[in-house]
Design a protein around this motif. Sequence first.
Motif, short mmCIF file in Angstrom:
data_model
loop_
_atom_site.label_atom_id
_atom_site.label_comp_id
_atom_site.label_asym_id
_atom_site.label_seq_id
_atom_site.Cartn_x
_atom_site.Cartn_y
_atom_site.Cartn_z
N ARG A 177 0.83 -1.22 0.00
CA ARG A 177 0.00 0.00 0.00
C ARG A 177 0.86 1.27 0.00
O ARG A 177 0.53 2.25 -0.64
N LEU A 178 1.97 1.24 0.74
CA LEU A 178 2.84 2.41 0.82
C LEU A 178 3.64 2.63 -0.45
O LEU A 178 3.99 3.76 -0.79
N GLY A 179 3.98 1.53 -1.12
CA GLY A 179 4.77 1.64 -2.34
C GLY A 179 6.26 1.65 -2.12
O GLY A 179 7.02 1.97 -3.03
N TYR A 180 6.69 1.28 -0.90
CA TYR A 180 8.11 1.16 -0.62
C TYR A 180 8.31 0.14 0.50
O TYR A 180 7.39 -0.12 1.28
N PRO A 181 9.51 -0.46 0.57
CA PRO A 181 9.76 -1.45 1.62
C PRO A 181 9.95 -0.77 2.97
O PRO A 181 10.60 0.26 3.08
N THR A 186 14.24 0.32 6.54
CA THR A 186 14.78 1.19 5.50
C THR A 186 14.68 2.64 5.97
O THR A 186 14.06 2.92 7.01
N ASP A 187 15.25 3.56 5.23
CA ASP A 187 15.14 4.98 5.61
C ASP A 187 13.67 5.41 5.63
O ASP A 187 13.22 6.07 6.57
N GLU A 188 12.93 5.03 4.58
CA GLU A 188 11.50 5.38 4.55
C GLU A 188 10.75 4.64 5.64
O GLU A 188 9.84 5.18 6.27
#
Length: 310
Positions: free
Chosen positions: A41-45, A57-59
């Motif tokens: 849903r977020l589009g990033y790991p 991860t940083d995000e």
Amino acid sequence: MDARLKQAVAVGRFGSFSKAADAVGVTQSAVTKSVADLERRLGYPIFHRTSRGVVPTDEGRVFLERALRLLTDAADLLGQSRLADPHAGILRVGVFPGTIEWLLAVPLEELLKRHPSVRLDITTGTKEQGLRMLEHGDVDVAIGMETTFAEKPQFRCERFATIQPYSFVRYGHPALTMQVHAPADLAVFPIILPSEVWEISTLRWFSEVYGVDGTDWYHKIESFTLTCKVVESTDAIGVVDAAFADSAYFRKRFVELESFRLPPRPVCCATREQWTPKPAAAALIALLGQIHGRDGPRGDLANRVAAHEL
């Protein structure tokens, strides 16, 4: 509250899907699915998977910090009805920049005396981080330079103090015997500034003194202790707030450079316009005005000097 947030925060805390599953009382496959759903849903790991476990991860680190705050707020909100003290719970305060956090010392001491059930969550950062955190609701109250939060309709900004910065030098500095007709006459000496001490108007003032094209006219040092060491051993000019400059400790080591006057900086506390501040936030805002608004900013000089001498 979405159970996936609780499970993701647990993974970040324990660095393991299996340990997170044990902590929240579900199966490992359920935690793995929850995190995968969130990442999709977020589009990033959110996590890096390694042979030794997982790390954010940083995000993901930013996401987990916000998720933890949301979970904490939810627990705080649901528990309020059982508490006799409406001030109880977590009060999140941001100080932007962190170099002015000394303004909180006396008000927080008084706040905790009056309301010992308050639990503090203090954050510092840049003014850009302050705007973002207040906008997102990651802090209840933001303390910062007035120009950072003023004239932005989404924020309510209340001035509670004006910091008067002084320039200072070591005893025996050549500037003390110079004939100074304008601040620009002192531009031969580098100045020491923390990266976030100024607002735009102050930066323009320094540019007028040192020139807009210069890149070698200042040292950027966050630590005031290190600033003092550099001032003592070189011809650099330091900047200090008037409250600390008035201490006997400071006057013994340094002298104010009266020919290099710096503009005052109004400081405000900001909240979101559409939200009514929680009781603890309102109490802190009132104390900031009462303590700093009468005779100028007050700091805990004894503790500031003690920390500086370590």
